[in-house]
Design a protein around this motif. Structure first.
Motif, mmCIF file in Angstrom:
data_model
loop_
_atom_site.group_PDB
_atom_site.id
_atom_site.type_symbol
_atom_site.label_atom_id
_atom_site.label_comp_id
_atom_site.label_asym_id
_atom_site.label_seq_id
_atom_site.Cartn_x
_atom_site.Cartn_y
_atom_site.Cartn_z
ATOM 1 N N UNK A 222 22.564 33.790 41.389
ATOM 2 C CA UNK A 222 21.477 34.570 41.952
ATOM 3 C C UNK A 222 21.732 36.067 41.939
ATOM 4 N N UNK A 223 22.284 36.568 40.875
ATOM 5 C CA UNK A 223 22.643 37.987 40.782
ATOM 6 C C UNK A 223 21.411 38.824 40.462
ATOM 7 N N UNK A 224 21.256 39.930 41.202
ATOM 8 C CA UNK A 224 20.181 40.877 40.929
ATOM 9 C C UNK A 224 20.697 42.232 40.463
ATOM 10 N N UNK A 225 21.925 42.567 40.862
ATOM 11 C CA UNK A 225 22.502 43.857 40.469
ATOM 12 C C UNK A 225 23.957 43.659 40.066
ATOM 13 N N UNK A 226 24.364 44.303 38.955
ATOM 14 C CA UNK A 226 25.750 44.232 38.486
ATOM 15 C C UNK A 226 26.296 45.646 38.321
ATOM 16 N N UNK A 227 27.504 45.857 38.819
ATOM 17 C CA UNK A 227 28.203 47.126 38.581
ATOM 18 C C UNK A 227 29.309 46.871 37.570
ATOM 19 N N UNK A 228 29.522 47.853 36.689
ATOM 20 C CA UNK A 228 30.452 47.646 35.585
ATOM 21 C C UNK A 228 31.557 48.685 35.593
ATOM 22 N N UNK A 229 32.753 48.232 35.302
ATOM 23 C CA UNK A 229 33.846 49.117 34.931
ATOM 24 C C UNK A 229 33.820 49.246 33.412
ATOM 25 N N UNK B 237 35.050 34.690 36.962
ATOM 26 C CA UNK B 237 34.830 34.151 35.629
ATOM 27 C C UNK B 237 35.533 35.047 34.615
ATOM 28 N N UNK B 238 36.194 34.439 33.644
ATOM 29 C CA UNK B 238 36.834 35.162 32.550
ATOM 30 C C UNK B 238 36.203 34.696 31.241
ATOM 31 N N UNK B 239 35.661 35.648 30.493
ATOM 32 C CA UNK B 239 35.038 35.330 29.203
ATOM 33 C C UNK B 239 35.963 35.815 28.096
ATOM 34 N N UNK B 240 36.494 34.884 27.322
ATOM 35 C CA UNK B 240 37.413 35.197 26.230
ATOM 36 C C UNK B 240 36.632 35.234 24.916
ATOM 37 N N UNK B 241 36.685 36.366 24.252
ATOM 38 C CA UNK B 241 35.792 36.643 23.126
ATOM 39 C C UNK B 241 36.550 36.593 21.805
ATOM 40 N N UNK B 242 36.005 35.833 20.864
ATOM 41 C CA UNK B 242 36.529 35.826 19.497
ATOM 42 C C UNK B 242 35.815 36.905 18.686
ATOM 43 N N UNK B 243 34.578 36.665 18.300
ATOM 44 C CA UNK B 243 33.742 37.643 17.591
ATOM 45 C C UNK B 243 34.469 38.291 16.415
ATOM 46 N N UNK C 92 26.743 37.351 25.759
ATOM 47 C CA UNK C 92 25.539 37.663 26.531
ATOM 48 C C UNK C 92 24.934 36.401 27.131
ATOM 49 N N UNK C 93 24.912 35.317 26.355
ATOM 50 C CA UNK C 93 24.352 34.062 26.871
ATOM 51 C C UNK C 93 25.149 33.555 28.070
ATOM 52 N N UNK C 94 26.476 33.575 27.959
ATOM 53 C CA UNK C 94 27.332 33.073 29.038
ATOM 54 C C UNK C 94 27.159 33.910 30.295
ATOM 55 N N UNK D 165 23.884 33.305 31.994
ATOM 56 C CA UNK D 165 23.916 32.028 32.713
ATOM 57 C C UNK D 165 24.636 32.166 34.050
ATOM 58 N N UNK D 166 25.714 32.935 34.077
ATOM 59 C CA UNK D 166 26.457 33.156 35.321
ATOM 60 C C UNK D 166 25.584 33.881 36.340
#
Length: 460
Positions: free
Chosen positions: A98-105, A283-289, A87-89, A92-93
């Protein structure tokens, strides 16, 4: 995550029970039909398991190769050790661009991270564009299945929801409902600054991310906005595109009962002067978690998972209670292993026991994950860490002591068989079983004949 309590509520939900019957259609019978078309199914299945094992055994090398090749093609690779880091990364992106709207798959990893809530807290408008996820966003509900997230809802429930949220006349025709959703979503694709997707696979040799969908929303999310962020677990990496081709022979048949999916989208880098579409920033976010904690241990096989959902489609427990009973992102047999490992075994005590161990899940898994064995290992850990009740631990300790002494075991079982036979009476049914109230609360226990197998065998 109180599975036992929640499961009882789900069993009495008539709408849910009606909705869950859909699993027996395309998903179960469809998979069986597609598998029957293979001439070498077990050979392909073994090859797929070997591909996933090879990637996991050399995970650091393939992830480094992926990062190197993705970066060379203009992508920016981020490493997220925790769900909070994701979420932090991503926040920051959004600020950087300057993003105001995001669409998600559709993305289960972003469900793990509660990404939507984090983005909305910063003022970003987030729109789910997968039809099932869009319905759930309107209903303010989490998904109940990793492939068909809204499988728990009936058509009438969706009709009522659309009429309420869209303020339109109520429709019941499926084509009309999907058109209504399409008309609502089209403008968001064209005005979004960022597209967010998951990734079914990461291809090390090309630095590509790959998504598999049956709706065109995935391609719009990854190509129309000027910023694309792909978020996925580190275990999704595979060495080559040829390896992906092998895995793709199994994913659609096991996921939706299809020979192939409608869309397989491979995203490599940012667009250049010759491209008509595609992101300017990738951007590619690689998650461990929690994933690396499984590497090298006795639960590593779980990381082979290609997220087809076949284990839950065929699980008699999931078929009865649905996905929300499991309490977190991953339901069914896969969730009974992953959830305790990702959130803590002490927080999900019911889940390793939320199975009959019939091995339907293990039989249908395309990459041969021994799910019942993994659940047994988690049960052993619960016992070793004294997470079970003292009565259960005492009972198992007594049984263990008796079972290692054959003479005493034979005497005790013979006595028990006679007592239970007497309790069964003329009907040979036990309605209230001592130390087994959980069983007889829902069903009658058949009384034994009064003799053990060894006694009957000796008589022969």
């Amino acid at each position: 995550m109180h599975f036992k309590a929640t499961a009882g509520v789900k069993l009495s939900n008539a709408n849910l029970q009606e909705a869950l019957r859909k699993l027996q259609g395309n998903f179960v019978r469809g998979r069986a039909d597609r598998v029957a078309e293979f001439g070498n199914y077990e050979e392909i299945r073994s090859a797929a398991a070997a591909i996933r094992d090879r990637a996991l055994e050399n995970l650091d090398l393939y992830l480094d190769e992926f990062e190197r090749n993705a970066t060379a093609r203009g992508a920016v690779v981020h490493w997220a050790e925790t769900r909070e880091d994701v979420s932090r990364i991503v926040c920051e992106i959004t600020r950087r661009h300057g993003v105001r709207k995001a669409v998600k798959s559709k993305s289960m990893v972003t469900e793990e991270c509660s990404l939507n809530a984090a983005l909305e807290a910063t003022g970003i408008e987030v729109v789910e564009t997968d039809l099932g996820e869009y319905i759930l966003q309107l209903a303010k509900e989490p998904p109940s299945h990793i492939v068909a997230p809204v499988v728990h809802k009936t058509r009438d429930e969706v009709s009522d929801l659309f009429a309420e949220k869209h303020r339109t006349p109520r429709k019941t025709d499926i084509a009309a409902l999907t058109r209504e959703a399409r008309e609502r979503l089209r403008g968001h694709f064209l005005t979004a600054d960022m597209g967010i997707s998951g990734a079914n696979f990461l291809v090390a040799e090309t630095g590509s991310t790959l998504i598999v969908t049956n709706e065109g929303n995935g391609r719009m999310v990854t190509t129309l906005p000027r910023v694309h962020v792909a978020i996925t677990g580190i275990e999704k990496v595979v060495p080559t595109l040829e390896d992906v081709a092998t895995l793709m022979r199994l994913l659609p048949p096991h996921g939706t009962g299809q020979t192939i999916s409608n869309y397989v989208s491979v995203t490599t880098g940012v667009k250049d002067g010759t491209d008509n579409d595609g992101p300017e920033h990738f951007h590619v976010v690689l998650v461990d978690a929690g994933r690396t904690e499984l590497i090298g241990g006795d639960l590593q096989a779980m990381l082979r998972c290609i997220r087809c959902g076949a284990c839950m489609n065929h699980c008699p427990v999931y078929q009865s209670v649905g996905g929300h009973a499991y309490g977190w992102v991953y339901p069914g047999p896969m969730g009974s292993v992953l959830t305790p490992m990702y959130v803590g075994l002490e927080k999900a005590l019911d889940l390793p026991n939320a199975a009959t161990l019939c091995n339907q899940c293990g039989v249908v898994c395309p990459v041969k994950i021994p799910l019942p064995d993994l659940m047994r290992k988690l049960r052993e850990r619960q016992f070793e860490r004294r997470l079970k009740s003292w009565t259960e631990r005492a009972g198992l300790a007594i049984w263990s002591w008796v079972a290692r002494r054959p003479a005493i075991y034979a005497m005790m079982t013979a006595l028990g068989a006679r007592i239970l036979a007497t309790m069964g009476g003329a009907e040979k049914r036990i309605y209230h079983l001592p130390f087994g109230a959980g069983w007889t609360a829902g069903r009658d226990f058949p009384a034994p004949q009064g003799r053990t197998f060894r006694e009957l065998y000796r008589r022969k």
